[in-house]
Scaffold this active site. Structure first.
Site, mmCIF file in Angstrom:
data_model
loop_
_atom_site.group_PDB
_atom_site.id
_atom_site.type_symbol
_atom_site.label_atom_id
_atom_site.label_comp_id
_atom_site.label_asym_id
_atom_site.label_seq_id
_atom_site.Cartn_x
_atom_site.Cartn_y
_atom_site.Cartn_z
ATOM 1 N N LYS A 1 42.513 32.502 46.396
ATOM 2 C CA LYS A 1 42.343 31.328 45.869
ATOM 3 C C LYS A 1 42.709 29.699 46.285
ATOM 4 C CE LYS A 1 41.776 34.088 42.172
ATOM 5 N NZ LYS A 1 41.401 34.450 40.621
ATOM 6 N N SER B 1 42.857 41.008 36.944
ATOM 7 C CA SER B 1 44.447 41.316 36.528
ATOM 8 C C SER B 1 45.042 42.257 37.144
ATOM 9 C CB SER B 1 44.757 40.681 35.371
ATOM 10 O OG SER B 1 43.866 40.038 34.893
ATOM 11 N N GLU C 1 34.433 33.212 40.403
ATOM 12 C CA GLU C 1 34.719 31.373 40.535
ATOM 13 C C GLU C 1 33.308 30.399 41.137
ATOM 14 O OE1 GLU C 1 38.383 32.005 41.843
ATOM 15 O OE2 GLU C 1 38.998 32.794 39.551
ATOM 16 N N GLY D 1 42.366 36.597 36.231
ATOM 17 C CA GLY D 1 42.866 35.555 35.236
ATOM 18 C C GLY D 1 43.472 35.109 34.678
ATOM 19 N N GLU E 1 34.822 42.815 39.957
ATOM 20 C CA GLU E 1 34.961 42.291 39.381
ATOM 21 C C GLU E 1 35.310 41.980 37.509
ATOM 22 O OE1 GLU E 1 38.582 40.705 41.770
ATOM 23 O OE2 GLU E 1 36.926 39.288 41.722
ATOM 24 N N HIS F 1 32.317 35.331 44.870
ATOM 25 C CA HIS F 1 33.386 35.591 43.759
ATOM 26 C C HIS F 1 32.955 34.907 42.344
ATOM 27 C CE1 HIS F 1 37.135 34.895 41.539
ATOM 28 N NE2 HIS F 1 37.717 36.110 42.408
ATOM 29 N N ASN G 1 43.702 37.955 47.341
ATOM 30 C CA ASN G 1 42.515 36.001 47.201
ATOM 31 C C ASN G 1 43.873 35.362 46.612
ATOM 32 O OD1 ASN G 1 41.467 34.669 46.706
ATOM 33 N ND2 ASN G 1 40.133 35.314 45.160
HETATM 34 C C1 PEP Z 1 40.365 37.846 41.108
HETATM 35 O O1 PEP Z 1 40.628 36.671 42.768
HETATM 36 O O2 PEP Z 1 39.427 38.435 42.439
HETATM 37 C C2 PEP Z 1 41.304 38.256 40.427
HETATM 38 C C3 PEP Z 1 40.827 39.530 40.526
HETATM 39 O O3 PEP Z 1 42.441 37.339 40.300
HETATM 40 P P1 PEP Z 1 43.325 37.555 39.137
HETATM 41 O O4 PEP Z 1 43.889 39.652 39.378
HETATM 42 O O5 PEP Z 1 44.530 36.423 39.079
HETATM 43 O O6 PEP Z 1 43.037 38.402 37.461
#
Ligand code: PEP
Length: 251
Positions: A12, A214, A98, A174, A168, A96, A10
């Site tokens: 973003k 992460s 976010e 992040g 997630e 997601h 992803n």
């Molecule tokens: C994501 O964007 O869904 C995500 C898990 O980001 P990150 O791997 O940076 O934590």
């Protein structure tokens, strides 16, 4: 039940068109030797068409980071499933954290997006996950159950295997904090049980559940060794060809 692993990146709100094209070319080249797993990338909307060109002839799936529920109309700022498919996308990330936490999308809107995608032929990746407060208050399972049940409202059983879910935990996205493999497996197994209760065990056993939060070259092998973790949704580490390549080649 054998489930084909899926490693998804992803991107973003990162990368201009030229940088997206070169990263996509590196992903396509790096994935050529991977016959036993799927790879997907989700660039920004602005780069989808250019990236689709680069992915032609590769087996990498192209995804959008969100999708509207209607085919067309007065929905300023939204992109319909048909528009995404028109530029070559075949999957869409939906719900997601976010989108939920920064832009206020709730389970009802997530469900509308998911049905819109599914009914148009896009494969939805439904994201669910608890915040740190919810985990500390012992509400993780309650939150996950509600997000899964309300997110999948109206999805008939025969469509379930074509969906992908992503667990997630919001506190791990992040932040550099990864859920331990045990925490992730516990949540994945719980989500599969919820699917089995909503539908049936056989169907629940066919759904791929990705872990996101992460994921890095250093932790992907341990996570992927867990029985209910069927892939990874990767943010930060998907923006560098080298780290995403190592993640795609998890062992
Ligand atoms: C994501 O964007 O869904 C995500 C898990 O980001 P990150 O791997 O940076 O934590």
């Amino acid at each position: 039940m054998e489930r084909r692993p899926l490693i998804a990146g992803n991107w973003k709100m990162h990368l201009n068109v030229a940088d997206s094209v070169s990263l996509a070319a590196a992903v396509a080249a790096g994935s050529r030797d991977l016959g036993d797993r799927d790879v997907m990338i989700a660039p920004a909307f602005t780069a989808l068409a250019a990236v689709a060109e680069v992915l032609k002839g590769s087996s990498v799936f192209l995804a959008a980071q969100n999708v509207a529920w209607e085919r067309e109309g007065a929905y300023t700022g939204e992109i319909s499933p048909a528009m995404l498919m028109d530029v070559g996308a075949s999957m869409a990330i939906i719900g997601h954290s976010e989108r939920r936490h920064i832009f206020g999308e709730d389970n009802e809107m997530v469900n509308r997006r998911l049905l819109g995608a599914l009914n148009s032929g896009l494969v939805p990746i439904l994201c669910v996950g608890e915040t740190l407060d919810e985990r500390e208050e012992g509400e993780t399972f309650k939150v996950l159950e509600q997000q899964v049940c309300e997110g999948l409202e109206g999805v008939p059983g025969d469509r379930l295997p074509s969906l992908v879910l992503a667990y997630e935990p919001v506190w791990a996205i992040g932040t550099g904090k990864t859920a331990s493999r045990e925490q992730a497996q516990e949540a994945h197994s719980f989500i599969r049980d919820v699917l089995a209760d909503l539908y049936e065990k056989n169907l629940a056993g066919q759904v791929r559940i990705l872990y996101g939060g992460s994921v890095k070259p250093e932790n992907v092998d341990a996570l992927m060794a867990e029985p209910d973790i069927d892939g990874a949704l990767v943010g930060g580490a998907a923006l560098k060809a080298e780290s995403f390549d190592r993640i795609m080649h998890f062992s």
